[in-house]
Design a protein around this motif. Structure first.
Motif, PDB file in Angstrom:
ATOM      1  N   SER A 180      23.339 -43.686 -12.935  1.00 24.19           N
ATOM      2  CA  SER A 180      22.182 -42.886 -13.670  1.00 24.19           C
ATOM      3  C   SER A 180      21.275 -43.158 -13.107  1.00 24.19           C
ATOM      4  O   SER A 180      20.965 -44.210 -12.928  1.00 24.19           O
ATOM      5  CB  SER A 180      22.728 -44.009 -14.315  1.00 24.19           C
ATOM      6  N   ALA A 181      20.563 -41.911 -13.271  1.00 26.59           N
ATOM      7  CA  ALA A 181      19.340 -41.492 -12.940  1.00 26.59           C
ATOM      8  C   ALA A 181      18.466 -40.569 -13.460  1.00 26.59           C
ATOM      9  O   ALA A 181      18.990 -39.534 -14.591  1.00 26.59           O
ATOM     10  CB  ALA A 181      19.110 -41.089 -11.443  1.00 26.59           C
ATOM     11  N   THR A 182      16.905 -40.888 -14.011  1.00 21.66           N
ATOM     12  CA  THR A 182      16.149 -39.994 -14.448  1.00 21.66           C
ATOM     13  C   THR A 182      15.373 -39.668 -13.676  1.00 21.66           C
ATOM     14  O   THR A 182      14.534 -40.799 -12.991  1.00 21.66           O
ATOM     15  CB  THR A 182      15.702 -40.557 -16.022  1.00 21.66           C
ATOM     16  N   GLN A 193       2.904 -35.453 -10.653  1.00 22.94           N
ATOM     17  CA  GLN A 193       3.580 -36.726  -9.888  1.00 22.94           C
ATOM     18  C   GLN A 193       4.792 -36.948 -11.017  1.00 22.94           C
ATOM     19  O   GLN A 193       5.443 -35.792 -11.618  1.00 22.94           O
ATOM     20  CB  GLN A 193       3.217 -37.683  -9.650  1.00 22.94           C
ATOM     21  N   ILE A 194       6.249 -37.470  -9.113  1.00 27.57           N
ATOM     22  CA  ILE A 194       7.028 -37.177 -10.213  1.00 27.57           C
ATOM     23  C   ILE A 194       7.522 -39.216 -11.090  1.00 27.57           C
ATOM     24  O   ILE A 194       7.698 -39.193  -9.877  1.00 27.57           O
ATOM     25  CB  ILE A 194       7.912 -36.526  -9.531  1.00 27.57           C
ATOM     26  N   GLU A 195       8.485 -39.042 -11.860  1.00 24.19           N
ATOM     27  CA  GLU A 195       8.261 -40.315 -11.734  1.00 24.19           C
ATOM     28  C   GLU A 195      10.425 -40.729 -11.931  1.00 24.19           C
ATOM     29  O   GLU A 195      10.710 -40.040 -11.960  1.00 24.19           O
ATOM     30  CB  GLU A 195       8.386 -41.178 -13.060  1.00 24.19           C
ATOM     31  N   LEU A 196      10.913 -41.694 -10.659  1.00 27.66           N
ATOM     32  CA  LEU A 196      12.291 -41.621 -11.077  1.00 27.66           C
ATOM     33  C   LEU A 196      12.760 -42.761 -11.048  1.00 27.66           C
ATOM     34  O   LEU A 196      12.192 -43.384 -10.681  1.00 27.66           O
ATOM     35  CB  LEU A 196      12.300 -41.061  -8.920  1.00 27.66           C
ATOM     36  N   GLU A 197      13.295 -43.524 -11.678  1.00 28.07           N
ATOM     37  CA  GLU A 197      14.323 -44.202 -11.896  1.00 28.07           C
ATOM     38  C   GLU A 197      15.882 -44.055 -11.757  1.00 28.07           C
ATOM     39  O   GLU A 197      16.399 -43.184 -12.464  1.00 28.07           O
ATOM     40  CB  GLU A 197      13.800 -44.777 -13.704  1.00 28.07           C
ATOM     41  N   ALA A 198      16.777 -44.950 -10.386  1.00 25.38           N
ATOM     42  CA  ALA A 198      18.238 -44.941 -10.718  1.00 25.38           C
ATOM     43  C   ALA A 198      18.817 -46.183 -10.558  1.00 25.38           C
ATOM     44  O   ALA A 198      18.081 -47.216 -10.119  1.00 25.38           O
ATOM     45  CB  ALA A 198      18.434 -44.657  -9.854  1.00 25.38           C
ATOM     46  N   THR A 199      19.950 -45.951 -11.011  1.00 21.48           N
ATOM     47  CA  THR A 199      20.479 -47.666 -10.799  1.00 21.48           C
ATOM     48  C   THR A 199      21.908 -46.817 -10.867  1.00 21.48           C
ATOM     49  O   THR A 199      22.802 -46.223 -11.117  1.00 21.48           O
ATOM     50  CB  THR A 199      20.694 -48.613 -12.604  1.00 21.48           C
ATOM     51  N   GLY A 200      22.996 -48.426 -10.186  1.00 18.16           N
ATOM     52  CA  GLY A 200      24.220 -47.649  -9.810  1.00 18.16           C
ATOM     53  C   GLY A 200      25.028 -49.574  -9.448  1.00 18.16           C
ATOM     54  O   GLY A 200      24.036 -50.354  -8.956  1.00 18.16           O
ATOM     55  N   ILE A 224      27.506 -35.644 -14.538  1.00 13.47           N
ATOM     56  CA  ILE A 224      27.092 -34.782 -15.306  1.00 13.47           C
ATOM     57  C   ILE A 224      25.486 -34.925 -14.983  1.00 13.47           C
ATOM     58  O   ILE A 224      24.894 -35.510 -15.779  1.00 13.47           O
ATOM     59  CB  ILE A 224      27.299 -35.069 -16.942  1.00 13.47           C
ATOM     60  N   LEU A 225      24.448 -33.815 -14.411  1.00  9.64           N
ATOM     61  CA  LEU A 225      23.336 -33.850 -14.324  1.00  9.64           C
ATOM     62  C   LEU A 225      23.327 -32.948 -15.533  1.00  9.64           C
ATOM     63  O   LEU A 225      22.879 -31.959 -15.579  1.00  9.64           O
ATOM     64  CB  LEU A 225      22.290 -33.113 -12.985  1.00  9.64           C
ATOM     65  N   GLY A 226      22.109 -33.224 -16.049  1.00 10.56           N
ATOM     66  CA  GLY A 226      21.351 -32.680 -17.625  1.00 10.56           C
ATOM     67  C   GLY A 226      19.575 -32.119 -16.926  1.00 10.56           C
ATOM     68  O   GLY A 226      18.893 -33.127 -15.706  1.00 10.56           O
ATOM     69  N   PHE A 227      19.366 -30.906 -17.686  1.00  9.65           N
ATOM     70  CA  PHE A 227      17.757 -30.460 -17.178  1.00  9.65           C
ATOM     71  C   PHE A 227      17.299 -30.224 -18.292  1.00  9.65           C
ATOM     72  O   PHE A 227      17.812 -29.471 -19.837  1.00  9.65           O
ATOM     73  CB  PHE A 227      17.831 -29.982 -15.885  1.00  9.65           C
ATOM     74  N   GLY A 272       9.265 -31.645 -17.392  1.00  9.44           N
ATOM     75  CA  GLY A 272      10.477 -31.859 -18.040  1.00  9.44           C
ATOM     76  C   GLY A 272      11.467 -33.268 -17.612  1.00  9.44           C
ATOM     77  O   GLY A 272      10.636 -34.298 -16.589  1.00  9.44           O
ATOM     78  N   THR A 273      12.501 -33.163 -17.319  1.00 10.11           N
ATOM     79  CA  THR A 273      13.161 -34.282 -17.046  1.00 10.11           C
ATOM     80  C   THR A 273      14.287 -33.509 -16.463  1.00 10.11           C
ATOM     81  O   THR A 273      15.548 -32.569 -17.542  1.00 10.11           O
ATOM     82  CB  THR A 273      13.170 -34.727 -18.245  1.00 10.11           C
ATOM     83  N   LEU A 274      14.975 -34.303 -15.847  1.00  8.69           N
ATOM     84  CA  LEU A 274      16.724 -34.285 -14.815  1.00  8.69           C
ATOM     85  C   LEU A 274      17.074 -35.776 -15.040  1.00  8.69           C
ATOM     86  O   LEU A 274      15.977 -36.935 -15.378  1.00  8.69           O
ATOM     87  CB  LEU A 274      16.456 -34.425 -13.831  1.00  8.69           C
ATOM     88  N   THR A 275      18.728 -35.567 -15.843  1.00 11.46           N
ATOM     89  CA  THR A 275      19.215 -36.761 -16.627  1.00 11.46           C
ATOM     90  C   THR A 275      20.752 -37.234 -15.701  1.00 11.46           C
ATOM     91  O   THR A 275      21.279 -36.204 -16.057  1.00 11.46           O
ATOM     92  CB  THR A 275      19.257 -37.427 -17.456  1.00 11.46           C
ATOM     93  N   LEU A 276      21.099 -38.362 -15.034  1.00 11.05           N
ATOM     94  CA  LEU A 276      21.768 -38.056 -14.561  1.00 11.05           C
ATOM     95  C   LEU A 276      22.626 -38.901 -15.063  1.00 11.05           C
ATOM     96  O   LEU A 276      22.874 -39.787 -15.121  1.00 11.05           O
ATOM     97  CB  LEU A 276      22.288 -38.289 -12.697  1.00 11.05           C
ATOM     98  N   LYS A 277      24.109 -38.271 -15.836  1.00 10.97           N
ATOM     99  CA  LYS A 277      24.839 -39.739 -16.375  1.00 10.97           C
ATOM    100  C   LYS A 277      26.332 -39.987 -15.803  1.00 10.97           C
ATOM    101  O   LYS A 277      27.111 -38.716 -15.274  1.00 10.97           O
ATOM    102  CB  LYS A 277      25.143 -39.673 -17.883  1.00 10.97           C
TER     103      LYS A 277
END
Length: 313
Positions: free
Chosen positions: A82-84, A91-98, A42-45, A60-65
């Motif tokens: 999961s990613a934000t 700039q864009i700050e990106l964090e992701a884990t799997g 699910i990608l929230g925006f 704003g923010t994009l969030t993957l759960k």
């Protein structure tokens, strides 16, 4: 599959906007475009566009759960993705884990900074990047590295239509395995020509088969610089390869159909301690005491191949 709310307005000249949008998207709808790969989650925006129609006006923010990505051809499956992504104007700050079975956890942090010219205007297709990857074995397995150890990879540089550059630092279990930089940029003298340079030092045990490690030793230095011409020919103005037992310097010019137009090579193979050098010949145990090669091919002079070589047991 998608829930979204959009409100705002677009300027009459279609050059700027004041728009807000929030909602969520079921990522499985994209799998049809990615076959045979699978994507779920699910990608929230929650985003806003306020100003000129370019990325620097987005906040704003994009969030993957609960994400899942699978590529059977690569035997890769990432669960618990999961990613934000935080959009902060310049700039864009990106964090992701799997999590990958059997490799373990993969984590990524990145900063993408949009470039501006001297008047402060946004430059399309240009950004600075700073990427950090923490991996328990997935990257090593996909790259078919001899070692499947956990790695830490740091990349920073610039990507634009005129320049692609990278500073790289790769660590495994805290030890440096690869460090250096590479750059490809449009020549100021001729826009059809690209200048390139590479300066890397590596632990060969991390990247090469044991037979080549026996030849080169553990520490390898590679430097090269030259031109990629508009007709797809290549000029290597300087080449240097140094390791515990191999030292090579030279230059070359290669035509668009991969034929040599000029070659100068000075090669020396020997161990400083006098021990024999093991040659990487499959199914054969072979070694030499020392070998040297001087090779010259230059049509501008004699136009003939000149080779001087010697081998000592």
């Amino acid at each position: 599959d998608m829930e979204a709310g959009i409100e705002g307005q677009l300027s009459r000249d279609f050059r700027s906007a004041d728009i807000q949008s929030a909602g969520q998207l079921d990522m499985s709808v994209l799998s049809a475009f990615l076959k045979p790969r699978l994507l779920d989650g699910i990608l929230g925006f929650d985003l806003a566009l306020d100003g000129p129609l370019n990325p620097t006006s987005v906040s704003g923010t994009l969030t993957l759960k609960d994400g899942v990505f699978e590529d059977q051809a690569l035997t890769v499956k990432l669960d618990a993705l999961s990613a934000t992504a935080d959009f902060e104007g310049d700039q864009i700050e990106l964090e992701a884990t799997g999590v990958s079975d059997p490799d373990g956890q993969l984590a990524l942090n990145a900063t993408l900074g949009f470039l501006k010219d001297d008047p402060g205007q946004f430059v399309p297709y240009a950004l600075d990047y700073d990427v950090t990857v923490r991996d328990d074995g997935l990257v090593s397995r996909l790259a078919r590295l001899p070692s499947k150890q956990a790695i830490d990879l740091d990349l920073e540089g610039r990507a634009s239509a005129e320049e692609l550059s990278a500073n790289v630092l790769l660590k495994s279990d805290g030890d440096r395995k690869l460090v250096g930089n590479a750059r490809l940029a449009t020549s100021e003298a001729d826009p059809s020509v690209r200048d390139f340079s590479v300066d890397l030092s590596a632990d060969a045990t991390e990247f090469l088969r044991q037979s080549f490690v026996d030849l080169l030793g553990s520490d390898v230095l590679l430097k090269a610089s030259g031109l990629l011409n508009g007709d797809n020919s290549v000029e290597v103005s300087a080449l240097e390869l140094r390791s515990d037992s191999v030292r090579a310097t030279g230059s070359a010019a290669i035509s668009a159909n991969l034929l040599p137009e000029m070659i100068v090579l000075d090669l020396d193979i020997s161990n400083s301690d006098g021990e024999p050098v093991v040659l990487p010949i499959p199914n054969l145990s072979a070694s030499i005491g020392r070998a040297s090669v001087d090779l010259v091919f230059d049509p501008m002079s004699a136009g003939e191949w000149e080779l001087n070589a010697s081998i000592e047991e």
